[in-house]
Design a protein around this motif. Structure first.
Motif, PDB file in Angstrom:
ATOM      1  N   THR A  48       0.914  -1.253   0.133  1.00 18.73           N
ATOM      2  CA  THR A  48      -0.031  -0.083  -0.071  1.00 18.73           C
ATOM      3  C   THR A  48       0.678   1.214   0.162  1.00 18.73           C
ATOM      4  OG1 THR A  48      -0.079   0.242   2.360  1.00 18.73           O
ATOM      5  CG2 THR A  48      -1.600  -1.274   1.436  1.00 18.73           C
ATOM      6  N   ILE A  49       0.170   2.419   0.038  1.00 18.96           N
ATOM      7  CA  ILE A  49       1.196   3.646  -0.066  1.00 18.96           C
ATOM      8  C   ILE A  49       1.511   3.797   1.438  1.00 18.96           C
ATOM      9  CG2 ILE A  49      -0.129   4.902  -1.720  1.00 18.96           C
ATOM     10  CD1 ILE A  49      -1.652   6.253   0.514  1.00 18.96           C
ATOM     11  N   TYR A  50       1.319   3.200   2.512  1.00 12.88           N
ATOM     12  CA  TYR A  50       1.709   3.185   3.737  1.00 12.88           C
ATOM     13  C   TYR A  50       2.959   2.262   3.706  1.00 12.88           C
ATOM     14  CZ  TYR A  50      -2.447   5.974   4.348  1.00 12.88           C
ATOM     15  OH  TYR A  50      -3.696   6.852   4.261  1.00 12.88           O
ATOM     16  N   THR A  51       2.721   1.224   3.443  1.00 10.34           N
ATOM     17  CA  THR A  51       3.870   0.181   3.373  1.00 10.34           C
ATOM     18  C   THR A  51       4.950   0.541   2.714  1.00 10.34           C
ATOM     19  OG1 THR A  51       3.090  -1.252   1.592  1.00 10.34           O
ATOM     20  CG2 THR A  51       2.332  -1.727   3.924  1.00 10.34           C
ATOM     21  N   ALA A  52       4.715   1.276   1.585  1.00 13.91           N
ATOM     22  CA  ALA A  52       5.802   1.895   0.541  1.00 13.91           C
ATOM     23  C   ALA A  52       6.613   2.941   1.253  1.00 13.91           C
ATOM     24  CB  ALA A  52       5.235   2.393  -0.638  1.00 13.91           C
ATOM     25  N   ALA A  53       5.966   3.498   2.047  1.00 11.44           N
ATOM     26  CA  ALA A  53       6.384   4.865   2.888  1.00 11.44           C
ATOM     27  C   ALA A  53       7.388   4.240   3.795  1.00 11.44           C
ATOM     28  CB  ALA A  53       5.505   5.768   3.386  1.00 11.44           C
ATOM     29  N   GLU A  54       7.059   3.347   4.552  1.00 13.17           N
ATOM     30  CA  GLU A  54       7.942   2.841   5.537  1.00 13.17           C
ATOM     31  C   GLU A  54       8.935   2.205   5.029  1.00 13.17           C
ATOM     32  OE1 GLU A  54       5.529  -0.302   7.611  1.00 13.17           O
ATOM     33  OE2 GLU A  54       4.136   1.083   8.251  1.00 13.17           O
ATOM     34  N   GLU A  55       9.122   1.434   3.822  1.00 19.35           N
ATOM     35  CA  GLU A  55      10.159   0.896   3.254  1.00 19.35           C
ATOM     36  C   GLU A  55      11.028   2.039   2.811  1.00 19.35           C
ATOM     37  OE1 GLU A  55       9.845  -2.465   0.548  1.00 19.35           O
ATOM     38  OE2 GLU A  55       7.828  -2.416   0.795  1.00 19.35           O
ATOM     39  N   ILE A  56      10.464   3.344   2.295  1.00 15.03           N
ATOM     40  CA  ILE A  56      11.290   4.268   1.874  1.00 15.03           C
ATOM     41  C   ILE A  56      12.037   5.147   3.120  1.00 15.03           C
ATOM     42  CG2 ILE A  56      11.310   6.597   0.967  1.00 15.03           C
ATOM     43  CD1 ILE A  56       8.823   5.781  -0.724  1.00 15.03           C
ATOM     44  N   GLU A  57      11.608   5.022   4.058  1.00 14.57           N
ATOM     45  CA  GLU A  57      12.056   5.689   5.470  1.00 14.57           C
ATOM     46  C   GLU A  57      13.083   4.672   5.841  1.00 14.57           C
ATOM     47  OE1 GLU A  57      11.168   8.414   6.845  1.00 14.57           O
ATOM     48  OE2 GLU A  57       9.421   9.251   6.007  1.00 14.57           O
ATOM     49  N   LYS A  58      13.144   3.295   5.853  1.00 17.62           N
ATOM     50  CA  LYS A  58      13.871   2.522   6.381  1.00 17.62           C
ATOM     51  C   LYS A  58      15.126   2.566   5.389  1.00 17.62           C
ATOM     52  CE  LYS A  58      10.731  -0.707   8.563  1.00 17.62           C
ATOM     53  NZ  LYS A  58       9.985  -1.984   8.525  1.00 17.62           N
ATOM     54  N   ALA A  59      14.930   2.797   4.179  1.00 16.10           N
ATOM     55  CA  ALA A  59      16.066   2.882   3.160  1.00 16.10           C
ATOM     56  C   ALA A  59      16.712   4.007   3.356  1.00 16.10           C
ATOM     57  CB  ALA A  59      15.480   2.637   1.778  1.00 16.10           C
ATOM     58  N   GLY A  60      16.177   4.823   3.965  1.00 11.84           N
ATOM     59  CA  GLY A  60      17.072   6.193   4.288  1.00 11.84           C
ATOM     60  C   GLY A  60      16.567   7.532   3.799  1.00 11.84           C
ATOM     61  N   GLY A  61      15.420   7.408   3.145  1.00 15.22           N
ATOM     62  CA  GLY A  61      14.716   8.727   2.758  1.00 15.22           C
ATOM     63  C   GLY A  61      13.416   9.237   3.482  1.00 15.22           C
ATOM     64  N   LYS A  62      12.997  10.193   2.953  1.00 16.45           N
ATOM     65  CA  LYS A  62      11.525  10.597   3.513  1.00 16.45           C
ATOM     66  C   LYS A  62      10.482  10.405   2.593  1.00 16.45           C
ATOM     67  CE  LYS A  62      14.078  14.238   6.014  1.00 16.45           C
ATOM     68  NZ  LYS A  62      14.316  16.104   6.363  1.00 16.45           N
ATOM     69  N   ALA A  63       9.342  10.171   3.073  1.00 16.69           N
ATOM     70  CA  ALA A  63       8.380   9.805   2.289  1.00 16.69           C
ATOM     71  C   ALA A  63       7.013  10.435   2.743  1.00 16.69           C
ATOM     72  CB  ALA A  63       7.972   8.029   2.481  1.00 16.69           C
ATOM     73  N   LEU A  64       6.268  10.682   1.767  1.00  9.09           N
ATOM     74  CA  LEU A  64       4.867  11.415   1.828  1.00  9.09           C
ATOM     75  C   LEU A  64       3.844  10.371   0.988  1.00  9.09           C
ATOM     76  CD1 LEU A  64       2.786  13.574   2.676  1.00  9.09           C
ATOM     77  CD2 LEU A  64       3.123  14.579   0.548  1.00  9.09           C
ATOM     78  N   PRO A  65       3.034   9.515   1.946  1.00 10.72           N
ATOM     79  CA  PRO A  65       2.088   8.693   1.075  1.00 10.72           C
ATOM     80  C   PRO A  65       0.758   9.682   0.739  1.00 10.72           C
ATOM     81  CG  PRO A  65       2.213   8.187   3.459  1.00 10.72           C
ATOM     82  CD  PRO A  65       2.953   9.199   3.194  1.00 10.72           C
ATOM     83  N   ALA A  66       0.380   9.561  -0.512  1.00  9.95           N
ATOM     84  CA  ALA A  66      -0.807  10.302  -0.846  1.00  9.95           C
ATOM     85  C   ALA A  66      -1.729   9.547  -1.571  1.00  9.95           C
ATOM     86  CB  ALA A  66      -0.200  11.539  -1.663  1.00  9.95           C
ATOM     87  N   ILE A  67      -2.881   9.383  -1.057  1.00  8.44           N
ATOM     88  CA  ILE A  67      -3.952   8.716  -1.828  1.00  8.44           C
ATOM     89  C   ILE A  67      -4.292   9.392  -2.892  1.00  8.44           C
ATOM     90  CG2 ILE A  67      -6.331   7.838  -1.497  1.00  8.44           C
ATOM     91  CD1 ILE A  67      -6.021   7.531   1.389  1.00  8.44           C
ATOM     92  N   CYS A  68      -4.354   8.827  -3.951  1.00  5.22           N
ATOM     93  CA  CYS A  68      -4.385   9.750  -5.357  1.00  5.22           C
ATOM     94  C   CYS A  68      -4.551   8.652  -6.383  1.00  5.22           C
ATOM     95  CB  CYS A  68      -3.173  10.506  -5.597  1.00  5.22           C
ATOM     96  SG  CYS A  68      -3.119  11.373  -7.069  1.00  5.22           S
ATOM     97  N   ASP A  69      -6.005   9.023  -6.971  1.00  4.78           N
ATOM     98  CA  ASP A  69      -6.316   8.701  -8.342  1.00  4.78           C
ATOM     99  C   ASP A  69      -5.954   9.594  -9.338  1.00  4.78           C
ATOM    100  OD1 ASP A  69      -7.645   7.542 -10.590  1.00  4.78           O
ATOM    101  OD2 ASP A  69      -9.514   7.042  -9.396  1.00  4.78           O
ATOM    102  N   ILE A  70      -4.969   9.107 -10.230  1.00  6.08           N
ATOM    103  CA  ILE A  70      -4.353   9.969 -11.070  1.00  6.08           C
ATOM    104  C   ILE A  70      -5.562  10.487 -12.294  1.00  6.08           C
ATOM    105  CG2 ILE A  70      -2.167   9.551 -10.806  1.00  6.08           C
ATOM    106  CD1 ILE A  70      -1.933   8.182 -13.487  1.00  6.08           C
ATOM    107  N   ARG A  71      -6.687   9.929 -12.284  1.00  8.10           N
ATOM    108  CA  ARG A  71      -7.769  10.351 -13.053  1.00  8.10           C
ATOM    109  C   ARG A  71      -8.349  11.468 -12.629  1.00  8.10           C
ATOM    110  NH1 ARG A  71     -10.948   4.762 -13.148  1.00  8.10           N
ATOM    111  NH2 ARG A  71     -10.442   5.010 -11.193  1.00  8.10           N
ATOM    112  N   ASP A  72      -8.176  11.669 -11.234  1.00  5.33           N
ATOM    113  CA  ASP A  72      -8.864  12.743 -10.542  1.00  5.33           C
ATOM    114  C   ASP A  72      -7.988  14.212 -10.645  1.00  5.33           C
ATOM    115  OD1 ASP A  72      -9.775  14.659  -8.650  1.00  5.33           O
ATOM    116  OD2 ASP A  72     -11.253  12.968  -8.039  1.00  5.33           O
TER     117      ASP A  72
END
Length: 289
Positions: A48-72
């Protein structure tokens, strides 16, 4: 090369190639917005966007999970605004989100036709459009579309014309925007794999475990994207890059790390022009021709 302190806006980056690109940037200390729809676990798809954000933070980055339907348009606008508010700008836009259905004309219902065009072509156009005002302010701005070379051969259309049209729409964004924004120093490029990549799409839609066993890991696309995004934007635009060729230009010789344990030829991906296969040193089976 480093993406330390750079801000990436990645569409559909909760899994697969998009997440792999995000994690490669995060290892440098990059900021990453994951703009995707998956907020709750999916029964058939990992992450999910939240598990992805956790992985990004663990890898050394900063993450912003954003619920986003790119059709909107409003949702994309809000995700871009939140990114700028949180990180101070946008340096890189990665158009990774995509929809696929490999059906012929008579078997493709118009709802699915519309979905593919809204996500692939329109989504890439919209996300790019809303990121560009911020990219104009960046030091080395890049747009990278996960889209194929414009190889106008009938074989790529005949079995799934709707999907090919939608995917090539992303490529046409590369072609047009690279010229349109060259004077602003914004690089606009496409990146596509030489071989199939072991993702949920391959396992669920494109041959299952058999093709997955002939595929490379998403990390090859991440490493190729990383190399492109570190290049000078004004000198690197309007290209339709193939992952292996990018990495060979960077001096990579051993590609076995991307397909550990694989024996025999790898599955060549869709849309790869014949001349690319002819000049590659990799053993490739044209599974999708």
């Amino acid at each position: 090369m480093s993406l330390a302190g750079k801000t990436l806006f990645i569409s559909g980056g909760s899994r697969g190639i998009g997440l792999s690109i995000a994690l490669r940037a995060a290892r440098d200390g990059a900021n990453v917005t994951i703009a995707a729809k998956t907020a709750e676990p999916h029964p058939k798809l990992p992450g999910t966007i939240y598990t992805a954000a956790e992985e990004i933070e663990k890898a050394g980055g900063k993450a912003l999970p954003a619920i986003c339907d790119i059709r909107d348009e409003a949702q994309v606008g809000e995700a871009v605004a939140r990114t700028v508010e949180r990180f101070g700008g946008i340096d890189i836009c990665v158009n990774n989100a995509s929809a696929i259905q490999l059906t012929g004309t008579l078997e493709t219902d118009m709802k699915r036709f519309d979905l593919m065009h809204q996500i692939n072509t329109r989504g890439t156009f919209l996300v790019s459009k809303l990121c560009i005002p911020h990219l104009k302010l960046a030091a080395n701005p890049h747009i990278l579309n996960l889209a194929p070379p414009l190889d106008m051969a009938a074989k790529w259309f005949k079995n799934h014309v709707a999907y090919t049209m939608a995917k090539f729409g992303m490529s046409m964004c590369t072609l047009g925007m690279s010229a349109e924004f060259a004077r602003h120093g914004i690089a606009v490029n496409s990146l596509w794999p030489l071989t199939a990549i072991d993702t949920a799409a391959v396992r669920n839609l494109l041959g299952g475990a058999n093709v997955a066993a002939m595929s490379r890991s998403p990390s090859i696309m991440a490493d190729a994207a990383y190399a492109i995004l570190n290049r000078p934007a004004r000198e690197t635009t309007g290209n339709f890059f193939i992952d292996e060729e990018v990495l060979r230009a960077e001096g990579v010789i051993d590609f076995s790390i991307y397909a550990p344990g694989t024996k025999g030829p790898l599955a060549g991906d869709f849309f790869v022009p014949d001349d690319v296969f002819e000049r590659t040193e990799t053993q490739v089976s044209r599974v999708f021709n």
